[in-house]
Design an enzyme around this catalytic site. Structure first.
Site, PDB file in Angstrom:
ATOM      1  N   ASP B  92       0.861  -1.184   0.000  1.00  0.00           N
ATOM      2  CA  ASP B  92       0.000   0.000   0.000  1.00  0.00           C
ATOM      3  C   ASP B  92       0.899   1.237   0.000  1.00  0.00           C
ATOM      4  O   ASP B  92       2.123   1.137   0.026  1.00  0.00           O
ATOM      5  CB  ASP B  92      -0.961  -0.028   1.189  1.00  0.00           C
ATOM      6  CG  ASP B  92      -0.243   0.055   2.522  1.00  0.00           C
ATOM      7  OD1 ASP B  92       0.978   0.264   2.541  1.00  0.00           O
ATOM      8  OD2 ASP B  92      -0.896  -0.112   3.556  1.00  0.00           O
ATOM      9  N   GLY B  94       1.028   3.674   2.248  1.00  0.00           N
ATOM     10  CA  GLY B  94       1.368   4.222   3.553  1.00  0.00           C
ATOM     11  C   GLY B  94       0.377   5.252   4.051  1.00  0.00           C
ATOM     12  O   GLY B  94       0.359   5.573   5.235  1.00  0.00           O
ATOM     13  N   ASP B 146      -3.066   8.205  -1.284  1.00  0.00           N
ATOM     14  CA  ASP B 146      -4.431   8.730  -1.280  1.00  0.00           C
ATOM     15  C   ASP B 146      -4.797   9.119   0.140  1.00  0.00           C
ATOM     16  O   ASP B 146      -4.098   8.758   1.084  1.00  0.00           O
ATOM     17  CB  ASP B 146      -5.419   7.681  -1.799  1.00  0.00           C
ATOM     18  CG  ASP B 146      -5.505   6.468  -0.880  1.00  0.00           C
ATOM     19  OD1 ASP B 146      -4.508   6.179  -0.181  1.00  0.00           O
ATOM     20  OD2 ASP B 146      -6.551   5.803  -0.860  1.00  0.00           O
ATOM     21  N   ASP B 271      -7.777  -7.683   0.484  1.00  0.00           N
ATOM     22  CA  ASP B 271      -6.882  -7.882   1.621  1.00  0.00           C
ATOM     23  C   ASP B 271      -7.635  -7.440   2.864  1.00  0.00           C
ATOM     24  O   ASP B 271      -8.546  -6.599   2.785  1.00  0.00           O
ATOM     25  CB  ASP B 271      -5.602  -7.033   1.509  1.00  0.00           C
ATOM     26  CG  ASP B 271      -5.841  -5.590   1.941  1.00  0.00           C
ATOM     27  OD1 ASP B 271      -6.435  -4.828   1.148  1.00  0.00           O
ATOM     28  OD2 ASP B 271      -5.492  -5.241   3.078  1.00  0.00           O
TER      29      ASP B 271
END
Lengths: 376, 376
Positions: B92, B94, B146, B271
């Site tokens: 991802d 972070g 994001d 996930d």
């Protein structure tokens, strides 16, 4: 239980042999991983078998009695079945944990009164009840109730403590003889030599224990803080008296060096929480020395955890990775370190046996001792 | 990265396919175990491969950046090499952890300022820097920075948050195009649709993201507290706009029911920490329903953890034993529950794919949904 000595080292008291229980063949010297409450912390049973190569593990009566409790263990068909472990198990008597973990403990001639460290409930262990409990747990080797004499203590306390342990032994032994195994496999009963670091008491205790002609004998009350030389002196003294044709079990010992030195003094069986407990904190024992994996020097060591290690974890993971996991508190770090340390301890005892058989024990031990205590 | 759709369910948006990275072939739908700081908690890499059958796992950029840090990861040759995992990895950006874990976080146009939850040190993640970081980590699939819009939030906040995310995406995409992989294997970059639970914003975001023609696309900001119907409505809306020939990844979702429902809406990748986190607390997901193993009713259930489970732990251990371990706080309890739950999640997604291919998905899903949410 059977015990056969297959080889003796000409230069020391060390011997290699094999214990046969109804569950497994145990080559001695042997190190027994500690499976406190029916689980060796952080390690799957298949890893104990296939990676650590443990022919026998230890369970703690105190913990198992409190949780899951005897009703569950009985309905499971004993601890072997409960935890799905078909090799051998040894259980201690629960005495040690009563003194180290339980609250409000009080010793009387009757036994040990204590309150559970989990919920405060009150319990009594007697020399008879711990035999009954260990019948229900179903270990292959069960232990007599004793008081682990603390260190330091004065002669007067040690004298009284020893008398208590000896009195309890006779009662436990009687209960053992009057009762049968619950699950169809045999159980052996080991008495325990006590006496602190007083030569007279240790001698007396060793003679008293030897007179019981038990299938195996244990040495307790050592590695509780006394200087190592005193521990070795007591082991040497006691092993000169205990029958040579029965296995000798040195309880709760110790470092890799302690283990090799005690093998040389004629000890056959060991257990200790050190490989798992210290492993969880990042201490790794290897054939080249001791690694504190938290140390910054391992931060960028991308070589295997232990190139000479015998577990899959030794080659699968790097030191830098293990350091990261331990420092980050990741479960996998404790799992890897426990696996590694146990596999190493088992390797050490197994290799000692092989060296005794091949006649190279003295030379190998001389070479290993300085390595084992080196800080890498 | 390649993606090929091999089968479509005629009665829903569900599809079965395969993602090919330089590290592995990933049959979709797929569930990706969460390996936060380079380790799936309580699980060995060989168990991820041989027992859980995970073709891809997830790593968290926030955690990996703070510990072990980029210097160590770079010297290891990337995360694959550091953790010895040769199948695929997705990281991802972070962003999510900055908002959920870090202290003193502050968003500006520039990026996300924050203090480490470990030592308070100050850091800045920018859309560009998280691409650089993920280049150094070396995951096969990397994510755009994001803001995960919280729930509930008002339209005004969601609007501004979305503009920030879209602005960051363009910068991240540019950095991605200007830079190369570090370790010789390819990396794909996924943008993330946001927009809260506002249909207008979600539509706008999905069109914006679709226009980037990325190799795959993610849907973020769901399963953050909103009613499930709103989540499904957003997924359906977004999937109607995102390109059908690229994999769709629904981030951080969810329960087994959420996963089947979202597969029916055209999601390919999932996930979630639920199988490991809830597992450690004693919640087991099975094809017959949910087990709270701490419940007294399992105390004397000596049958296997899950007779239909696919991991060795399912047959090796009993429910009574697992209950005892979880209640006693033994590490092995968390290990077994994590193994079981992950193997189950992987089985669920894999079986959904097989049912799509064999044309039985609708019937199978109808049968499974009530079972999956049953409390056993």
């Amino acid at each position: 239980m059977e015990f056969e000595i297959t080889s003796k080292d000409p230069g020391s008291m060390a011997r290699a042999g094999v214990i046969r229980t109804d569950h497994s063949e145990i080559r001695t010297p042997v190190f027994m991983p500690v499976g406190t409450a029916g689980s060796v912390k952080g390690v799957h049973q298949r890893e104990l078998e296939g990676d650590i190569h443990a022919p026998i593990i230890l369970g703690n009566t105190y913990h198992l009695y409190l949780r899951p409790g005897l009703e569950v263990l009985k309905r499971a068909g004993g601890l072997h079945s409960f935890m799905n472990w078909d090799r051998s198990i040894l259980t201690d008597s629960g005495g040690y944990q009563v003194f180290s973990l339980a609250a409000n403990r009080k010793l009387t001639g009757e036994g040990a009164h204590f309150s559970s460290h989990i919920d405060g409930s009150k319990h009594l262990f007697t020399p008879e009840s711990v035999v009954d409990i260990q019948r229900t747990i179903g270990a292959d080797i069960i232990m007599a109730l004793d008081e682990c004499t603390p260190w330091p203590c004065d002669l007067d306390y040690a004298r009284k403590s020893l008398d208590l342990t000896h009195g309890w032994l006779d009662r436990g032994l009687q209960r053992f003889r009057e009762t049968d195994p619950v699950y169809g496999h045999g159980q052996a009963f080991f008495p325990i030599v006590q006496g602190g670091v007083f030569r007279g008491l240790r001698e007396e205790s060793a003679h008293f224990i030897a007179g019981k002609q038990a299938e195996g004998n244990a040495i307790g009350g050592l590695s509780v803080g006394e200087p190592e030389e005193e521990m070795y002196a007591m082991v040497e003294l006691v092993n000169g008296i205990l029958p040579g044709d029965r296995p000798r079990y040195l309880m709760g010992v110790g470092t890799p060096v302690n283990i090799l030195e005690s093998i040389a003094l004629g000890v056959d069986m060991f257990d200790c929480v050190m490989p798992t407990r210290n492993g969880r904190n990042g201490m790794l024992f290897t054939s080249r020395g001791i690694i504190n994996i938290r140390n910054r020097k391992w931060m960028n060591d991308h070589s295997p955890v232990d190139e000479e290690g015998t577990s899959f974890a030794d080659r699968q993971y790097s030191r830098a990775y293990l350091r990261h996991l331990i420092i980050s508190g990741e479960m996998l770090g404790a799992q890897i370190a426990s696996l590694h340390n146990l596999a190493f301890y088992l390797w050490l005892a197994r290799t000692a046996g092989e060296k005794i058989i091949s006649g190279q024990f003295a030379a190998w031990k001389r070479e290993m001792i300085p390595l084992l205590s080196t800080r890498l």
